[in-house]
Design a protein around this motif. Structure first.
Motif, mmCIF file in Angstrom:
data_model
loop_
_atom_site.group_PDB
_atom_site.id
_atom_site.type_symbol
_atom_site.label_atom_id
_atom_site.label_comp_id
_atom_site.label_asym_id
_atom_site.label_seq_id
_atom_site.Cartn_x
_atom_site.Cartn_y
_atom_site.Cartn_z
ATOM 1 N N ARG A 26 1.006 -1.378 -0.070
ATOM 2 C CA ARG A 26 -0.082 0.020 -0.035
ATOM 3 C C ARG A 26 0.827 1.425 -0.199
ATOM 4 O O ARG A 26 1.764 1.396 0.681
ATOM 5 N N HIS A 27 0.468 2.111 -0.572
ATOM 6 C CA HIS A 27 1.222 3.625 -0.948
ATOM 7 C C HIS A 27 0.039 4.579 -0.479
ATOM 8 O O HIS A 27 -0.982 4.709 -1.163
ATOM 9 N N GLU A 28 0.318 4.976 0.910
ATOM 10 C CA GLU A 28 -0.881 6.056 1.255
ATOM 11 C C GLU A 28 -0.479 7.539 1.008
ATOM 12 O O GLU A 28 0.548 8.074 1.344
ATOM 13 N N LEU A 29 -1.500 8.171 0.426
ATOM 14 C CA LEU A 29 -1.294 9.383 -0.014
ATOM 15 C C LEU A 29 -2.460 10.390 0.447
ATOM 16 O O LEU A 29 -3.274 9.616 1.090
ATOM 17 N N PRO A 30 -2.410 11.673 0.692
ATOM 18 C CA PRO A 30 -3.475 12.251 1.306
ATOM 19 C C PRO A 30 -5.007 11.855 0.415
ATOM 20 O O PRO A 30 -4.925 12.244 -0.564
ATOM 21 N N GLY A 31 -5.761 11.120 1.085
ATOM 22 C CA GLY A 31 -7.182 11.037 0.632
ATOM 23 C C GLY A 31 -7.087 10.045 -0.308
ATOM 24 O O GLY A 31 -8.103 9.270 -0.860
ATOM 25 N N LEU A 32 -6.002 8.974 -0.649
ATOM 26 C CA LEU A 32 -5.872 8.038 -1.490
ATOM 27 C C LEU A 32 -5.005 6.968 -1.104
ATOM 28 O O LEU A 32 -3.853 7.214 -0.474
ATOM 29 N N THR A 33 -5.231 5.861 -1.548
ATOM 30 C CA THR A 33 -4.384 4.499 -1.197
ATOM 31 C C THR A 33 -4.402 3.802 -2.490
ATOM 32 O O THR A 33 -5.230 3.448 -3.023
ATOM 33 N N LEU A 34 -3.132 3.515 -2.886
ATOM 34 C CA LEU A 34 -2.808 2.653 -3.905
ATOM 35 C C LEU A 34 -2.410 1.561 -3.635
ATOM 36 O O LEU A 34 -1.577 1.172 -2.705
ATOM 37 N N VAL A 35 -2.891 0.409 -4.451
ATOM 38 C CA VAL A 35 -2.344 -0.847 -4.051
ATOM 39 C C VAL A 35 -1.522 -1.788 -5.064
ATOM 40 O O VAL A 35 -2.078 -1.532 -6.359
ATOM 41 N N HIS A 36 -0.686 -2.386 -4.597
ATOM 42 C CA HIS A 36 0.323 -3.159 -5.729
ATOM 43 C C HIS A 36 0.384 -4.653 -5.155
ATOM 44 O O HIS A 36 0.311 -4.798 -4.065
ATOM 45 N N CYS A 37 0.743 -5.518 -6.259
ATOM 46 C CA CYS A 37 0.951 -6.956 -5.878
ATOM 47 C C CYS A 37 2.328 -7.080 -5.188
ATOM 48 O O CYS A 37 3.249 -6.483 -5.677
ATOM 49 N N PRO A 38 2.390 -7.753 -4.119
ATOM 50 C CA PRO A 38 3.833 -8.115 -3.516
ATOM 51 C C PRO A 38 4.711 -8.914 -4.427
ATOM 52 O O PRO A 38 5.932 -8.773 -4.267
ATOM 53 N N ASP A 39 4.274 -9.547 -5.487
ATOM 54 C CA ASP A 39 4.928 -10.603 -6.402
ATOM 55 C C ASP A 39 5.582 -9.891 -7.369
ATOM 56 O O ASP A 39 6.878 -9.888 -7.819
ATOM 57 N N CYS A 40 4.865 -9.142 -8.329
ATOM 58 C CA CYS A 40 5.132 -8.731 -9.519
ATOM 59 C C CYS A 40 5.145 -7.031 -9.428
ATOM 60 O O CYS A 40 5.681 -6.416 -10.197
ATOM 61 N N ARG A 41 4.776 -6.560 -8.149
ATOM 62 C CA ARG A 41 4.489 -4.885 -8.227
ATOM 63 C C ARG A 41 3.647 -4.499 -9.166
ATOM 64 O O ARG A 41 3.536 -3.461 -9.460
ATOM 65 N N GLY A 42 2.666 -5.125 -9.788
ATOM 66 C CA GLY A 42 1.690 -4.669 -10.495
ATOM 67 C C GLY A 42 0.721 -4.043 -9.903
ATOM 68 O O GLY A 42 0.150 -4.292 -8.624
ATOM 69 N N PHE A 43 -0.069 -2.779 -10.469
ATOM 70 C CA PHE A 43 -0.911 -2.087 -9.895
ATOM 71 C C PHE A 43 -2.171 -2.828 -9.862
ATOM 72 O O PHE A 43 -2.699 -3.490 -10.709
ATOM 73 N N MET A 44 -2.907 -2.910 -8.534
ATOM 74 C CA MET A 44 -4.252 -3.657 -8.326
ATOM 75 C C MET A 44 -5.318 -2.515 -8.170
ATOM 76 O O MET A 44 -6.475 -3.159 -8.083
ATOM 77 N N GLY A 45 -4.908 -1.565 -7.697
ATOM 78 C CA GLY A 45 -6.322 -0.488 -7.372
ATOM 79 C C GLY A 45 -5.901 0.747 -6.932
ATOM 80 O O GLY A 45 -4.873 0.817 -6.422
#
Length: 51
Positions: free
Chosen positions: A18-37
């Protein structure tokens, strides 16, 4: 469980990167680092202009 669309890995939500930004959370796969949401965080205090 969350399934990565890029590599097909199946992970429980607590294992996702998870990457926490002000008002937003980005989620990536721990295996391939692909963007998930991208998710809005409704618990943050909104910025207001107090003139």
């Amino acid at each position: 469980m969350a399934i990565c669309r890029r590599c097909g890995a199946d992970h429980p939500p607590e294992e996702l990167i998870r990457h926490e930004l002000p008002g937003l959370t980005l989620v990536h796969c721990p295996d391939c680092r692909g963007f998930m949401g991208r998710y809005r965080r409704h618990g943050d205090a909104p910025r207001t202009d107090r003139r």
